[in-house]
Design a protein around this motif. Structure first.
Motif, mmCIF file in Angstrom:
data_model
loop_
_atom_site.group_PDB
_atom_site.id
_atom_site.type_symbol
_atom_site.label_atom_id
_atom_site.label_comp_id
_atom_site.label_asym_id
_atom_site.label_seq_id
_atom_site.Cartn_x
_atom_site.Cartn_y
_atom_site.Cartn_z
ATOM 1 N N SER A 117 35.528 31.736 123.953
ATOM 2 C CA SER A 117 35.291 30.577 124.634
ATOM 3 C C SER A 117 34.679 30.684 126.028
ATOM 4 O O SER A 117 34.664 29.612 126.791
ATOM 5 N N SER A 118 34.517 31.901 126.513
ATOM 6 C CA SER A 118 33.961 32.166 127.761
ATOM 7 C C SER A 118 32.496 31.960 128.131
ATOM 8 O O SER A 118 32.233 31.870 129.273
ATOM 9 N N GLY A 119 31.856 31.777 127.046
ATOM 10 C CA GLY A 119 30.511 31.421 127.145
ATOM 11 C C GLY A 119 29.424 32.750 127.447
ATOM 12 O O GLY A 119 28.347 32.630 127.530
ATOM 13 N N GLU A 120 30.467 33.966 127.537
ATOM 14 C CA GLU A 120 29.484 35.066 127.928
ATOM 15 C C GLU A 120 28.970 35.823 126.946
ATOM 16 O O GLU A 120 27.854 36.785 126.905
ATOM 17 N N ILE A 121 29.388 35.321 125.582
ATOM 18 C CA ILE A 121 28.606 36.070 124.412
ATOM 19 C C ILE A 121 27.900 34.860 123.556
ATOM 20 O O ILE A 121 28.424 33.778 123.280
ATOM 21 N N GLU A 122 26.559 35.228 123.424
ATOM 22 C CA GLU A 122 25.781 34.507 122.398
ATOM 23 C C GLU A 122 26.525 34.455 121.161
ATOM 24 O O GLU A 122 26.486 35.393 120.329
ATOM 25 N N LEU A 123 26.843 33.346 120.695
ATOM 26 C CA LEU A 123 27.261 32.994 119.596
ATOM 27 C C LEU A 123 26.802 31.966 118.308
ATOM 28 O O LEU A 123 26.515 32.431 117.108
ATOM 29 N N SER A 124 25.593 30.987 118.796
ATOM 30 C CA SER A 124 25.189 30.154 118.054
ATOM 31 C C SER A 124 24.407 30.887 116.691
ATOM 32 O O SER A 124 23.450 31.628 117.161
ATOM 33 N N GLY A 125 24.759 30.781 115.590
ATOM 34 C CA GLY A 125 24.127 31.231 114.398
ATOM 35 C C GLY A 125 24.397 32.665 114.206
ATOM 36 O O GLY A 125 23.887 33.345 113.210
ATOM 37 N N LYS A 126 25.230 33.277 115.001
ATOM 38 C CA LYS A 126 25.425 34.865 114.943
ATOM 39 C C LYS A 126 26.613 35.004 114.184
ATOM 40 O O LYS A 126 27.442 34.354 113.856
ATOM 41 N N CYS A 127 26.732 36.248 113.693
ATOM 42 C CA CYS A 127 27.874 37.007 113.046
ATOM 43 C C CYS A 127 28.813 37.956 113.968
ATOM 44 O O CYS A 127 28.099 39.098 114.352
ATOM 45 N N VAL A 128 30.067 37.635 114.168
ATOM 46 C CA VAL A 128 30.603 38.490 115.355
ATOM 47 C C VAL A 128 31.832 38.777 115.059
ATOM 48 O O VAL A 128 32.930 37.899 114.281
ATOM 49 N N ALA A 129 32.304 40.217 115.017
ATOM 50 C CA ALA A 129 33.694 40.589 114.607
ATOM 51 C C ALA A 129 34.591 40.327 115.838
ATOM 52 O O ALA A 129 34.276 40.919 116.839
#
Lengths: 335, 335
Positions: free
Chosen positions: A303-315
């Motif tokens: 929720s920090s906005g520092e990691i690009e998330l949109s459409g990504k796959c994140v562990a």
């Protein structure tokens, strides 16, 4: 130089991918291969596919058993017979106590007086001797020194190649599990104290997938790795702060862990206690997992906005679940 | 008799192992294959190897998605297009709502006014319409009847072959996972409301391992299956009681589920709310799993003395984890 043994050299060399594979073989059958868990609700919230790796379900309730057992395995029988000593706020303590019990050797653990009662109780139940110390006033090395002087072997919490390699086995599992799901990971987000977990995982991840971004997450005011990464050199945090994330209250990165993290990490993110508590509630409601404050900071960082998330796959690694009933109840009731 | 269609016949025949295998194929890739989790501490306490099957980690936070999705799959496209209707205190509701959303069809769910807020909220978030009813005063069939009259298809909570077969897929997973661990299960302990979960699992378990004892566990005062098994015929509990186990408050066993359970079950066990709350705390501390009151009764039953544990290998199904923050906090704080 003539006095330098192969053991000394090994102690001073950071581990490589081969060391992590060797650790995985040693740990096979003894650790839980923690599953990947996801929540349609959280995926929707973040606009991403989030795969949680719950090391909360690991033996002793945190990832720390992996490194501790691997370290004890790497000792000679003679060394182990002298017993082991460690200092830890509680998760490394439990990992060392469980490993020592499995090898049938004595363990002495120095634990801060403000460590969660559940962590202290579990260490005692596993047969280890607990030596209390004051987190703010005592020098923890001075506390364990008398035991080392008697011949007991120190099992450091993070800055050790066998410890780092053990924690790195999570990275091997993660990459294999992601592959089995047919996904490639854009990023991996990891709670960070001294950096053993993030450095170990980063070696395994970068070996298999150099483009995957590896992030370390720390509590606010204990963001020594964040600051060190930004500066390119190890810096310490200023004393005088507290945080609910008892597992992550380290003052500075390890020398070896930082060398690895400097090469492999995309960066560090600091999160507030409030964000960590909210992440614990999110894990309760959407994942049905009990996560301790320090274990939840990876989820909080989304929720920090520092990691690009949109459409990504994140562990996201949920690193531990050892939290007292009263603390947990208070944080749940604050919803 | 000439009016009896093949659909009517199927509706009236209890499912067999082939139906469970067919359900497993339909559900493949859509459900979480929930892992087996164990705790050295609980193993020591019970003098047994206890393997927990956490359906808390299932899609929608309980096993109910398995049966609901399998039921919707078994409908014709024309039937589904008319929408589905169900009544449920919350877990079946979420299973039906999630399945309906995946098929893109309308769902109306009658839910008791005292259902946990989290369950009601989740059902609404998944796009279903919630129709409240009074658990003590209203006839739930009368509540859903108008929707059925408009052509919507009833998805019953338990007494239906497709529902039972869907829940039975847990038994297939359990037996395969136990085999992979190299253990044979002496007993399986299962929370029981209307009996859909226990009957479905019992078919799969008895097919693979006739000697494994299957136990159903109910809350005190809602022990209709216990009493029915003891009597050899379906009996209802007396009204006027309450329990924290909101998911298990059924008045009598289903006709079909009881026919299966009568053949397959070793017996029923009733546990107190106090024992269920203690089991929730045990799951929090030792398994790091959030389990709702009704989901924890299998673990609670291990302390009843009714199941032979010493030296045995026993599986316990943790059937759901949907519990409100306030309720959960209160139970944790009572440690």
């Amino acid at each position: 130089m003539g006095d330098l043994t192969s053991q000394d050299l090994a102690m001073n060399s950071p581990p490589g991918i081969a060391d992590i594979h060797a650790a995985a073989i040693r740990l096979s059958g003894l650790i839980v291969e923690t599953p990947l868990i996801e929540s349609p609700e959280l995926n929707k919230r973040f606009g991403a596919r989030i795969l949680f790796k719950p090391e909360t379900l690991q033996r002793t309730g945190s990832f720390k058993f992996r490194g501790a057992y691997n370290k004890l395995s790497s000792l000679t029988e003679e060394e182990r017979s002298r017993g082991v000593v460690a200092f830890s706020s509680g998760n490394h303590a439990q990992g060392v106590a469980a490993s020592a019990a499995m090898f049938g050797v004595k363990a002495v653990i120095a634990m801060p007086t403000d460590a969660p009662a559940m962590k202290v109780g579990n260490v005692r139940k596993m047969g280890a001797e607990v030596v209390p110390f004051d987190r703010f006033r005592d020098d923890r090395m001075a506390v364990v020194r008398p035991y080392m002087d008697r011949g007991m072997v120190l099992v450091p919490p993070f800055d050790d190649p066998a410890i780092i390699a053990g924690q790195g086995t999570i990275g091997l599992e993660l990459m294999a599990q992601a592959k089995a799901l047919g996904v490639s990971l854009d990023a991996i987000v990891i709670p960070c104290g001294g950096g053993g977990l993030s450095s170990g995982i980063s070696i395994a991840v970068k070996d298999a997938s150099p483009d995957t971004a590896v992030w370390a997450v720390e509590p606010e005011h204990f963001d020594d790795t964040c600051r060190s990464l930004a500066k390119g050199a190890r810096v310490s945090i200023e004393p005088g702060h507290t945080s609910i994330c008892d597992a992550l209250l380290t003052a500075e990165p390890g020398a070896m862990t930082f060398e690895i993290n400097r090469r492999n990490l995309a960066g560090g993110i600091a999160v507030s206690d409030k964000a960590a508590a909210q992440a614990m509630r999110d894990a309760m409601a959407h994942l049905k997992l009990v996560v301790e404050p320090g274990g939840s900071v990876g989820l909080a960082a989304l929720s920090s906005g520092e990691i690009e998330l949109s459409g990504k796959c994140v562990a996201v690694v949920l690193s531990g679940g050892n939290v007292d009933f009263a603390t947990y109840a208070e944080i749940m009731a604050a919803a």
